[in-house]
Scaffold this motif. Sequence first.
Motif, PDB file in Angstrom:
ATOM      1  N   ARG A   1       0.826  -1.204   0.000  1.00  0.00           N
ATOM      2  CA  ARG A   1       0.000   0.000   0.000  1.00  0.00           C
ATOM      3  C   ARG A   1       0.867   1.264   0.000  1.00  0.00           C
ATOM      4  O   ARG A   1       0.571   2.233  -0.694  1.00  0.00           O
ATOM      5  CB  ARG A   1      -0.941   0.006   1.204  1.00  0.00           C
ATOM      6  N   LYS A   2       1.946   1.233   0.770  1.00  0.00           N
ATOM      7  CA  LYS A   2       2.848   2.389   0.840  1.00  0.00           C
ATOM      8  C   LYS A   2       3.495   2.650  -0.517  1.00  0.00           C
ATOM      9  O   LYS A   2       3.587   3.803  -0.957  1.00  0.00           O
ATOM     10  CB  LYS A   2       3.930   2.164   1.893  1.00  0.00           C
ATOM     11  N   ARG A   3       3.931   1.587  -1.206  1.00  0.00           N
ATOM     12  CA  ARG A   3       4.529   1.762  -2.528  1.00  0.00           C
ATOM     13  C   ARG A   3       3.518   2.343  -3.515  1.00  0.00           C
ATOM     14  O   ARG A   3       3.848   3.207  -4.323  1.00  0.00           O
ATOM     15  CB  ARG A   3       5.086   0.440  -3.048  1.00  0.00           C
ATOM     16  N   LEU A   4       2.271   1.866  -3.452  1.00  0.00           N
ATOM     17  CA  LEU A   4       1.235   2.395  -4.341  1.00  0.00           C
ATOM     18  C   LEU A   4       0.975   3.876  -4.059  1.00  0.00           C
ATOM     19  O   LEU A   4       0.822   4.683  -4.977  1.00  0.00           O
ATOM     20  CB  LEU A   4      -0.055   1.583  -4.185  1.00  0.00           C
ATOM     21  N   ARG A   5       0.926   4.254  -2.766  1.00  0.00           N
ATOM     22  CA  ARG A   5       0.722   5.658  -2.399  1.00  0.00           C
ATOM     23  C   ARG A   5       1.900   6.525  -2.851  1.00  0.00           C
ATOM     24  O   ARG A   5       1.712   7.666  -3.293  1.00  0.00           O
ATOM     25  CB  ARG A   5       0.515   5.799  -0.889  1.00  0.00           C
ATOM     26  N   ASP A   6       3.118   5.988  -2.739  1.00  0.00           N
ATOM     27  CA  ASP A   6       4.296   6.731  -3.197  1.00  0.00           C
ATOM     28  C   ASP A   6       4.221   7.010  -4.694  1.00  0.00           C
ATOM     29  O   ASP A   6       4.552   8.109  -5.153  1.00  0.00           O
ATOM     30  CB  ASP A   6       5.582   5.968  -2.868  1.00  0.00           C
ATOM     31  N   VAL A   7       3.781   6.026  -5.464  1.00  0.00           N
ATOM     32  CA  VAL A   7       3.626   6.216  -6.910  1.00  0.00           C
ATOM     33  C   VAL A   7       2.548   7.263  -7.177  1.00  0.00           C
ATOM     34  O   VAL A   7       2.719   8.132  -8.047  1.00  0.00           O
ATOM     35  CB  VAL A   7       3.296   4.876  -7.610  1.00  0.00           C
ATOM     36  N   ASP A   8       1.446   7.216  -6.426  1.00  0.00           N
ATOM     37  CA  ASP A   8       0.388   8.215  -6.587  1.00  0.00           C
ATOM     38  C   ASP A   8       0.919   9.619  -6.316  1.00  0.00           C
ATOM     39  O   ASP A   8       0.590  10.568  -7.039  1.00  0.00           O
ATOM     40  CB  ASP A   8      -0.783   7.921  -5.646  1.00  0.00           C
TER      41      ASP A   8
END
Length: 110
Positions: A36-43
């Motif tokens: 989830r953190k990686r996805l938020r970082d990409v966002d």
Amino acid sequence: MFGSVLGAFKPSPTSFVGHAWRIPWRLSKTRKANVRKRLRDVDNVIDVLSASGVECKQLTLAQALPKEHEMSTRDKYTTFSRTAKNHRKGVHKVPHFTKRPIPRTTPAGF
């Protein structure tokens, strides 16, 4: 006879068993949190780039993808696979899944 001839290349019990490491059956809580953190970082990167005024085709395509909070759990933690049952497999079963982009949508027709 072969043990003395091969020396250091004598087979060990581990080589007969198979893999010395295993892929866990399911993602742990911390691994899910890291996904989830990686996805938020990409966002966040996509938001910063779009706010800066940069325009390119890949950025336009990335803006069309759903954000982390809009994705279903199925899309967050599993990925499309032609060979897997139901065409989905856990994202942790993909080699180097922390370094590859996690596809946020399923291909059309599946």
